[in-house]
Structure formats: C-alpha cells, structure tokens
Design a protein around this motif. Sequence first.
Motif, PDB file in Angstrom:
ATOM      1  N   LEU A  31       0.824  -1.217   0.000  1.00 57.17           N
ATOM      2  CA  LEU A  31       0.000   0.000   0.000  1.00 57.17           C
ATOM      3  C   LEU A  31       0.857   1.266   0.000  1.00 57.17           C
ATOM      4  N   LEU A  32       1.882   1.289   0.850  1.00 54.86           N
ATOM      5  CA  LEU A  32       2.668   2.516   1.018  1.00 54.86           C
ATOM      6  C   LEU A  32       3.769   2.686  -0.022  1.00 54.86           C
ATOM      7  N   PHE A  33       4.412   1.573  -0.417  1.00 55.05           N
ATOM      8  CA  PHE A  33       5.589   1.717  -1.279  1.00 55.05           C
ATOM      9  C   PHE A  33       5.411   1.101  -2.663  1.00 55.05           C
ATOM     10  N   ASP A  34       4.187   0.630  -2.987  1.00 53.83           N
ATOM     11  CA  ASP A  34       3.945  -0.003  -4.293  1.00 53.83           C
ATOM     12  C   ASP A  34       4.888  -1.186  -4.516  1.00 53.83           C
ATOM     13  N   PHE A  35       5.290  -1.827  -3.439  1.00 54.86           N
ATOM     14  CA  PHE A  35       6.243  -2.936  -3.537  1.00 54.86           C
ATOM     15  C   PHE A  35       5.488  -4.233  -3.816  1.00 54.86           C
ATOM     16  N   CYS A  36       5.867  -4.889  -4.913  1.00 52.23           N
ATOM     17  CA  CYS A  36       5.172  -6.119  -5.311  1.00 52.23           C
ATOM     18  C   CYS A  36       5.958  -7.317  -4.781  1.00 52.23           C
ATOM     19  N   LEU A  37       5.407  -7.965  -3.767  1.00 54.87           N
ATOM     20  CA  LEU A  37       6.117  -9.089  -3.141  1.00 54.87           C
ATOM     21  C   LEU A  37       6.321 -10.247  -4.125  1.00 54.87           C
ATOM     22  N   GLY A  38       5.293 -10.501  -4.948  1.00 49.87           N
ATOM     23  CA  GLY A  38       5.396 -11.568  -5.951  1.00 49.87           C
ATOM     24  C   GLY A  38       6.573 -11.310  -6.892  1.00 49.87           C
ATOM     25  N   CYS A  39       6.706 -10.033  -7.331  1.00 49.46           N
ATOM     26  CA  CYS A  39       7.813  -9.664  -8.236  1.00 49.46           C
ATOM     27  C   CYS A  39       9.151  -9.904  -7.538  1.00 49.46           C
ATOM     28  N   PHE A  40       9.231  -9.525  -6.267  1.00 51.78           N
ATOM     29  CA  PHE A  40      10.465  -9.667  -5.489  1.00 51.78           C
ATOM     30  C   PHE A  40      10.855 -11.142  -5.379  1.00 51.78           C
ATOM     31  N   ILE A  41       9.874 -11.993  -5.006  1.00 52.34           N
ATOM     32  CA  ILE A  41      10.160 -13.425  -4.838  1.00 52.34           C
ATOM     33  C   ILE A  41      10.596 -14.038  -6.172  1.00 52.34           C
ATOM     34  N   TYR A  42       9.845 -13.719  -7.244  1.00 51.91           N
ATOM     35  CA  TYR A  42      10.176 -14.234  -8.573  1.00 51.91           C
ATOM     36  C   TYR A  42      11.590 -13.828  -8.974  1.00 51.91           C
ATOM     37  N   PHE A  43      11.914 -12.541  -8.706  1.00 52.03           N
ATOM     38  CA  PHE A  43      13.229 -12.022  -9.098  1.00 52.03           C
ATOM     39  C   PHE A  43      14.341 -12.735  -8.345  1.00 52.03           C
ATOM     40  N   GLN A  44      14.133 -12.938  -7.037  1.00 54.90           N
ATOM     41  CA  GLN A  44      15.159 -13.609  -6.234  1.00 54.90           C
ATOM     42  C   GLN A  44      15.338 -15.066  -6.689  1.00 54.90           C
ATOM     43  N   LEU A  45      14.217 -15.736  -7.004  1.00 53.67           N
ATOM     44  CA  LEU A  45      14.289 -17.128  -7.478  1.00 53.67           C
ATOM     45  C   LEU A  45      14.990 -17.189  -8.830  1.00 53.67           C
ATOM     46  N   GLU A  46      14.668 -16.207  -9.692  1.00 53.50           N
ATOM     47  CA  GLU A  46      15.272 -16.163 -11.016  1.00 53.50           C
ATOM     48  C   GLU A  46      16.783 -15.940 -10.889  1.00 53.50           C
ATOM     49  N   ARG A  47      17.140 -15.020  -9.987  1.00 48.71           N
ATOM     50  CA  ARG A  47      18.551 -14.680  -9.792  1.00 48.71           C
ATOM     51  C   ARG A  47      19.332 -15.870  -9.230  1.00 48.71           C
ATOM     52  N   ALA A  48      18.664 -16.635  -8.370  1.00 54.09           N
ATOM     53  CA  ALA A  48      19.328 -17.807  -7.779  1.00 54.09           C
ATOM     54  C   ALA A  48      19.342 -18.993  -8.749  1.00 54.09           C
ATOM     55  N   GLY A  49      18.687 -18.824  -9.905  1.00 56.66           N
ATOM     56  CA  GLY A  49      18.684 -19.883 -10.922  1.00 56.66           C
ATOM     57  C   GLY A  49      17.656 -20.963 -10.667  1.00 56.66           C
ATOM     58  N   VAL A  50      16.797 -20.775  -9.652  1.00 58.91           N
ATOM     59  CA  VAL A  50      15.801 -21.804  -9.309  1.00 58.91           C
ATOM     60  C   VAL A  50      14.760 -21.935 -10.424  1.00 58.91           C
ATOM     61  N   LEU A  51      14.271 -20.807 -10.937  1.00 61.17           N
ATOM     62  CA  LEU A  51      13.233 -20.864 -11.974  1.00 61.17           C
ATOM     63  C   LEU A  51      13.771 -21.505 -13.250  1.00 61.17           C
ATOM     64  N   GLY A  52      15.020 -21.212 -13.585  1.00 59.13           N
ATOM     65  CA  GLY A  52      15.640 -21.792 -14.783  1.00 59.13           C
ATOM     66  C   GLY A  52      15.699 -23.306 -14.678  1.00 59.13           C
ATOM     67  N   LYS A  53      16.050 -23.802 -13.468  1.00 57.11           N
ATOM     68  CA  LYS A  53      16.138 -25.252 -13.262  1.00 57.11           C
ATOM     69  C   LYS A  53      14.758 -25.892 -13.383  1.00 57.11           C
ATOM     70  N   ILE A  54      13.734 -25.209 -12.836  1.00 55.04           N
ATOM     71  CA  ILE A  54      12.360 -25.743 -12.904  1.00 55.04           C
ATOM     72  C   ILE A  54      11.910 -25.815 -14.367  1.00 55.04           C
ATOM     73  N   ARG A  55      12.188 -24.721 -15.127  1.00 50.88           N
ATOM     74  CA  ARG A  55      11.797 -24.696 -16.544  1.00 50.88           C
ATOM     75  C   ARG A  55      12.512 -25.811 -17.319  1.00 50.88           C
ATOM     76  N   ALA A  56      13.803 -26.020 -16.998  1.00 52.03           N
ATOM     77  CA  ALA A  56      14.581 -27.048 -17.698  1.00 52.03           C
ATOM     78  C   ALA A  56      14.042 -28.444 -17.370  1.00 52.03           C
ATOM     79  N   ALA A  57      13.608 -28.645 -16.120  1.00 52.94           N
ATOM     80  CA  ALA A  57      13.083 -29.945 -15.706  1.00 52.94           C
ATOM     81  C   ALA A  57      11.782 -30.279 -16.419  1.00 52.94           C
ATOM     82  N   ARG A  58      11.019 -29.243 -16.803  1.00 56.25           N
ATOM     83  CA  ARG A  58       9.747 -29.462 -17.503  1.00 56.25           C
ATOM     84  C   ARG A  58      10.003 -29.847 -18.944  1.00 56.25           C
TER      85      ARG A  58
END
Lengths: 138, 143
Positions: B116-143
Amino acid sequence: MIERLAMLLLIAALLSLGWHGLRWRSLRLARAAPLPPEAVQALAGANTAILYFWTASCAQCRSLQTPALRQLERELHPAVAVVPIDAAARSELSARFGIITVPATVIIDQGGVRSVNLGYTSAAVLREQLNRATPTQL
Amino acid sequence: MVDQNALRFNQAMIVSLIGLAFVLNIPWLSALVAALMLIGTAWPGLAAFQLFYRRVLLPAGLLRPSPRQEDPAAPRFAQGLGGSFLLLAVVAFALGATTLGWALNLIVVALALINLLFDFCLGCFIYFQLERAGVLGKIRAAR
C-alpha cells in the motif's frame, strides 16, 4: 491495548525504516558501480538516462512500469533516454546496482547516479526526479 | 483491466481491520477478514471490500476509479495468499497458539502495508530472487 498499539506502530516504523534503508543501500551501491556501456552510449545523445531493470516474468513491469516509461520517453525525447536491462539475464550488473526487485529504475546524468527506485514508480514521480537531476535541460 | 484504487482500498481495509483485531485482541475479526478474503479470491464478484468500493464509495464520489491494464490474477493470488495466512492464524487461535496466530496476522498486515505505502510487489520480489538464484531456470529445464 496500549502495548499492542505500540507494537503495531513499531512494526510500521521498522518497515518504513527498512524500506528507506534498502533504498539508501541501493543508491550507495549504484553510485559506486561503473555505468554499463549502453548507459554511456545513451548519455552521449541525451542529458539524462533511465536504466530500467525488468524481467520477462514481472507482470508489474509489463502492465505499469513499461507504459509509464514509454509515456516519459514520448514526452521528453531526446533529452531523456530509457535503457532497458534484463535484470535476470544480467544479474551481476543488477547486484552491482543494488537491485533487489523488479521493476527498478535508476536515473543517471553526466554527474552520475541521481536516484534509485525499487518497485513501480509512476511517470509523475520519475518526471520530478528527472527535473531535480537536470532541471534546465528538460 | 484492474482498478488500482479498488486494490488500494482493499489493502487499506485489510490493514485497518486486522490492526484493529490485534490492538483490541478480537480473533474473530481476523477470522472474518480471512473469510472475506478467501471468498473474494474464489468468487471475485463476491469480494466484500470491492463491492463496498463499487456500490458505495464510487457512486458517492468519495473515490474515483483508476483503471490500468494489468492481469487481475496477480492481485487475486496475493489476496488468496493473505487469506490462507489468516486461515492458518484462525487454526492457531483454535489450538490455543495465540502468539503464532497474531504473528501470522502481523505478517499479512506488514505485506499489505508495504504494498500500500511503497507499491512494492512481493510476488515480483520473490520471482526475481528465485530467477537470480537460478531456481526458476532449473524448474523450466526440468519441464
């Protein structure tokens, strides 16, 4: 009841402090980081540039930040250039600039980094920051 | 299309009501907010705060709509997540784990407040951190 109210206010204060601390850290890191080549190139033709960190999975980037930046670019071209950077593909650069989330925007001019915004930032706020960076040229 | 002011009103109501429940120590109010959030997630047409916004605040001219092109799935997911946390809090209250119950409530308040106060999107933050850690890439590759 008073203790609980105080606790709630303390949480709000800590959140605010934490948020501003993160922004301050990002600004400090961004000021120390060397500019990427595309930013240097953009500054050769514009007074100010906005580095726009985005990722393909970021819905807020697509729906809010990109349209806001396009609007600014239309209004302020050629004085302002927007430099999009895929934050996931260039994670090292993102880390150097203290980018912890997307969308994020960094305002730079010939003097270096002026502002860092973590999260969506409206066109109005960006315009104000650009004005502060180079008021005479805009 | 998503009305940003409707979302903000929704977040403001969640923060206010859960804050009130915590300060006055009223667990049932937190349970009520959980129910409203989960109903609103499952059946968006029955989202109580949004209905109040559309049927009372907009016609009375107290707030103005601010529609934007956005996928409504993202705020719905966030609301469902918040409602689930509050549901866990209700279970904790029922089992006598009051501290855990209020801690879960305060997490929801904190997340709604930063959005509400800072327009901070928690979903975006989590996705970005997972992407940066390479977790999402591994999940996509496994599919």
